[in-house]
Design a protein around this motif. Structure first.
Motif, mmCIF file in Angstrom:
data_model
loop_
_atom_site.group_PDB
_atom_site.id
_atom_site.type_symbol
_atom_site.label_atom_id
_atom_site.label_comp_id
_atom_site.label_asym_id
_atom_site.label_seq_id
_atom_site.Cartn_x
_atom_site.Cartn_y
_atom_site.Cartn_z
ATOM 1 N N LEU A 312 0.816 -1.220 0.000
ATOM 2 C CA LEU A 312 0.000 0.000 0.000
ATOM 3 C C LEU A 312 0.846 1.264 0.000
ATOM 4 C CD1 LEU A 312 -2.525 -1.008 2.835
ATOM 5 C CD2 LEU A 312 -2.791 -1.373 0.369
ATOM 6 N N ILE A 313 2.046 1.167 0.579
ATOM 7 C CA ILE A 313 2.864 2.364 0.800
ATOM 8 C C ILE A 313 4.242 2.194 0.178
ATOM 9 C CG2 ILE A 313 4.044 3.744 2.558
ATOM 10 C CD1 ILE A 313 1.724 3.170 4.446
ATOM 11 N N ASP A 314 4.602 3.143 -0.659
ATOM 12 C CA ASP A 314 5.969 3.276 -1.166
ATOM 13 C C ASP A 314 6.649 4.331 -0.285
ATOM 14 O OD1 ASP A 314 8.288 3.371 -2.582
ATOM 15 O OD2 ASP A 314 7.436 4.260 -4.392
ATOM 16 N N HIS A 315 7.637 3.901 0.490
ATOM 17 C CA HIS A 315 8.243 4.763 1.510
ATOM 18 C C HIS A 315 8.736 6.086 0.929
ATOM 19 C CE1 HIS A 315 10.177 5.851 5.215
ATOM 20 N NE2 HIS A 315 11.378 5.876 4.670
ATOM 21 N N MET A 316 8.349 7.160 1.589
ATOM 22 C CA MET A 316 8.702 8.540 1.237
ATOM 23 C C MET A 316 7.985 9.030 -0.027
ATOM 24 S SD MET A 316 10.728 9.671 3.628
ATOM 25 C CE MET A 316 11.552 11.127 2.951
ATOM 26 N N GLU A 317 7.157 8.176 -0.617
ATOM 27 C CA GLU A 317 6.410 8.575 -1.811
ATOM 28 C C GLU A 317 4.910 8.644 -1.517
ATOM 29 O OE1 GLU A 317 7.589 9.525 -4.784
ATOM 30 O OE2 GLU A 317 9.641 9.322 -4.062
ATOM 31 N N GLY A 319 3.664 7.461 1.567
ATOM 32 C CA GLY A 319 3.554 7.282 3.004
ATOM 33 C C GLY A 319 4.927 7.020 3.593
ATOM 34 N N LEU A 320 4.958 6.789 4.884
ATOM 35 C CA LEU A 320 6.210 6.465 5.559
ATOM 36 C C LEU A 320 6.085 5.097 6.209
ATOM 37 C CD1 LEU A 320 7.091 9.858 7.329
ATOM 38 C CD2 LEU A 320 7.838 9.038 5.092
ATOM 39 N N LEU A 321 7.086 4.249 5.979
ATOM 40 C CA LEU A 321 7.129 2.931 6.600
ATOM 41 C C LEU A 321 8.120 2.962 7.762
ATOM 42 C CD1 LEU A 321 7.163 0.661 3.412
ATOM 43 C CD2 LEU A 321 5.250 0.998 4.998
ATOM 44 N N THR A 322 7.760 2.301 8.830
ATOM 45 C CA THR A 322 8.590 2.322 10.030
ATOM 46 C C THR A 322 8.608 0.940 10.670
ATOM 47 O OG1 THR A 322 8.837 3.325 12.213
ATOM 48 C CG2 THR A 322 6.609 3.052 11.418
ATOM 49 N N SER A 323 9.515 0.759 11.610
ATOM 50 C CA SER A 323 9.490 -0.445 12.434
ATOM 51 C C SER A 323 8.503 -0.211 13.579
ATOM 52 C CB SER A 323 10.878 -0.736 12.991
ATOM 53 O OG SER A 323 11.215 0.218 13.986
ATOM 54 N N LEU A 324 8.410 -1.164 14.489
ATOM 55 C CA LEU A 324 7.543 -0.991 15.656
ATOM 56 C C LEU A 324 8.265 -0.316 16.815
ATOM 57 C CD1 LEU A 324 5.406 -4.249 15.760
ATOM 58 C CD2 LEU A 324 4.535 -1.926 15.989
ATOM 59 N N HIS A 325 9.528 0.026 16.637
ATOM 60 C CA HIS A 325 10.263 0.697 17.705
ATOM 61 C C HIS A 325 9.721 2.116 17.900
ATOM 62 C CE1 HIS A 325 13.042 -2.584 18.000
ATOM 63 N NE2 HIS A 325 13.416 -2.467 16.740
ATOM 64 N N LEU A 353 -3.001 7.354 -6.064
ATOM 65 C CA LEU A 353 -2.829 5.903 -6.055
ATOM 66 C C LEU A 353 -4.061 5.204 -5.497
ATOM 67 C CD1 LEU A 353 -0.914 3.413 -6.383
ATOM 68 C CD2 LEU A 353 -0.222 3.815 -4.011
ATOM 69 N N ALA A 354 -4.582 5.712 -4.373
ATOM 70 C CA ALA A 354 -5.732 5.090 -3.734
ATOM 71 C C ALA A 354 -6.990 5.201 -4.591
ATOM 72 C CB ALA A 354 -5.969 5.711 -2.362
ATOM 73 N N GLN A 355 -7.142 6.323 -5.305
ATOM 74 C CA GLN A 355 -8.308 6.465 -6.181
ATOM 75 C C GLN A 355 -8.307 5.396 -7.272
ATOM 76 O OE1 GLN A 355 -7.722 10.618 -7.289
ATOM 77 N NE2 GLN A 355 -9.547 11.223 -6.150
ATOM 78 N N LYS A 356 -7.144 5.120 -7.812
ATOM 79 C CA LYS A 356 -7.042 4.084 -8.846
ATOM 80 C C LYS A 356 -7.198 2.693 -8.237
ATOM 81 C CE LYS A 356 -3.971 2.329 -12.476
ATOM 82 N NZ LYS A 356 -2.658 2.493 -13.162
ATOM 83 N N ARG A 357 -6.550 2.473 -7.107
ATOM 84 C CA ARG A 357 -6.552 1.156 -6.465
ATOM 85 C C ARG A 357 -7.960 0.755 -6.023
ATOM 86 N NH1 ARG A 357 -2.538 1.684 -2.050
ATOM 87 N NH2 ARG A 357 -4.247 2.425 -0.774
ATOM 88 N N HIS A 358 -8.747 1.718 -5.557
ATOM 89 C CA HIS A 358 -10.055 1.406 -4.977
ATOM 90 C C HIS A 358 -11.212 1.896 -5.845
ATOM 91 C CE1 HIS A 358 -8.052 -0.002 -1.378
ATOM 92 N NE2 HIS A 358 -7.334 1.098 -1.368
ATOM 93 N N ASP A 359 -10.994 1.947 -7.153
ATOM 94 C CA ASP A 359 -12.058 2.308 -8.092
ATOM 95 C C ASP A 359 -13.154 1.249 -8.023
ATOM 96 O OD1 ASP A 359 -13.632 2.358 -10.527
ATOM 97 O OD2 ASP A 359 -12.146 3.726 -11.365
ATOM 98 N N SER A 360 -14.298 1.607 -7.479
ATOM 99 C CA SER A 360 -15.349 0.618 -7.215
ATOM 100 C C SER A 360 -15.905 -0.003 -8.489
ATOM 101 C CB SER A 360 -16.477 1.256 -6.404
ATOM 102 O OG SER A 360 -17.040 2.358 -7.080
#
Length: 379
Positions: A312-317, A319-325, A353-360
């Motif tokens: 779902l997320i491309d880091h820095m593009e 959204g941001l991906l992180t560890s659980l720390h 991206l989400a508009q394309k991904r979730h086009d009903s």
């Protein structure tokens, strides 16, 4: 085309949205079968908005667990044996409620949409901060039924790299189709506000969703950020207070955390309007709707890089991906707060991206095509 859905929750947003859209684009006859622990009648049927709903009475949750789900499984199995010939295809929504154990033996085209994966989720239960109650038994039993019976299902609908890898591992000969899920319509509203200060969290006090980790991270950033943390979902403030006190999170003062409870889509958007990000520090997830809906609305997301989240997320593009720390979560929160250009860029890219991904419309058409392919190839 007569289609039977097996679903634990007919009112789930993705179930309701997909059902409505399918009825808009085709003339299928749709039935949704679920079960209830509390209803008095053995079988309840109703027609609503062109959909036939069937609800079966099953034993209490306690008896369900004590019987290792077999009473419920056999009640549903017995009912399916009576009615399945009325349908052209069965679509099972998720493996978490053992519908596939009740239906796998039927000579009818079937497809199962992967939701969560209990066999993977149970692996995080060993963490000391995750619950140690009846849910441990429930998840381990559910995981057994996944390992034992998903090998008997020929067709799957997957969304992320994670669920595809799981299906390939457990059932190498399975046919895997790709399709996303439609989201609730109100999240099409663009809510990005460059001056927003607050942080949103959806997950309540479910420890798997990472409220503890987020509160620790919030404590680390509180002296630097004039933010309030808004907690949505099933949660009492006493739970938040207990985590704060046990963790000695002294930077968090009275009023810094708002427990907002369950919110509908419109109410969630009201919260999001005043937030600069959603934080989703989950221990395990496939494609969490809270992340997808935030992206669709243009709210930047910080999420732990587990399960299928990186699909779902491309880091820095987007959204941001992180560890659980908590320290890393805190650094990402500060980065997003101080870098308004990054925030706006992520908001815009993720929304597109989400508009394309979730086009009903596209999702409904793909679903229909999957049905037709499976029925054509059924032997």
């Amino acid at each position: 085309m007569n289609i039977l859905w097996l679903s634990p929750n007919k009112s789930a947003p993705w179930i309701d949205s997909l059902a409505k859209k399918l009825l808009e684009i085709t003339n299928i006859n749709l039935t949704i079968l679920e079960y209830s622990y509390s209803q008095k009648e053995e079988v309840v049927e109703e027609m609503k908005n062109g959909i036939r709903y069937i609800t079966l009475k099953v034993p209490s949750k306690k008896m369900d667990l004590l019987s290792f789900f077999w009473i419920r499984i056999n009640i549903i199995k017995s009912y399916l044996n009576k009615i399945y010939k009325e349908y052209d295809l069965i679509h099972i929504h998720g493996s978490e409620h053992e519908f596939h154990v009740s239906s796998y033996h039927l000579d009818i085209p079937q497809v199962l949409s992967i939701q969560g994966i209990l066999d993977e989720c149970r692996k995080v239960l060993n963490n000391e901060h995750i619950f140690s109650d009846w849910r441990v038994t429930r998840w381990n039993l559910g995981a057994y039924y996944e390992r034992r019976y998903l090998t008997k299902i020929k067709n799957f609908i997957c969304r992320t790299h994670w669920d595809k890898q799981f299906v390939k591992k457990i059932n190498p000969k399975a046919n895997i189709f790709h399709n996303w899920e439609p989201l609730r319509e109100p999240f099409q509203t663009y809510i990005y506000h460059s001056q927003a200060l607050n942080i949103a969290f959806v997950g309540g006090d479910n420890p798997i969703k990472g409220l503890r980790e987020l509160l620790i991270a919030f404590n680390l950033v509180k002296n630097e950020l004039p933010s309030k943390l808004i907690v949505m979902g099933s949660c009492k403030y006493s739970t938040v207070k207990e985590i704060i006190e046990k963790g000695n999170l002294y930077n968090i003062n009275e009023g810094d955390v708002e427990v907002a409870g369950f919110r509908n889509a419109e109410q969630m958007l009201e919260v999001y309007t005043n937030c600069f990000c959603l934080v989703h520090p989950t221990y395990i997830d496939n494609s969490p709707n809270s992340v997808c809906e935030a992206q669709l609305a243009g709210l930047p997301v910080i999420a732990s890089n587990v399960g299928g989240v990186s699909s779902l997320i491309d880091h820095m593009e987007t959204g941001l991906l992180t560890s659980l720390h908590p320290e890393e979560i805190a650094e990402n929160i500060k980065l997003l707060y101080h870098n308004t250009n990054l925030r706006k860029a992520i908001s815009e890219k993720a929304r597109i991206l989400a508009q394309k991904r979730h086009d009903s419309n596209e999702i409904a058409q793909i679903t229909l095509n999957i049905y037709q392919t499976i029925m054509k190839n059924h032997v």
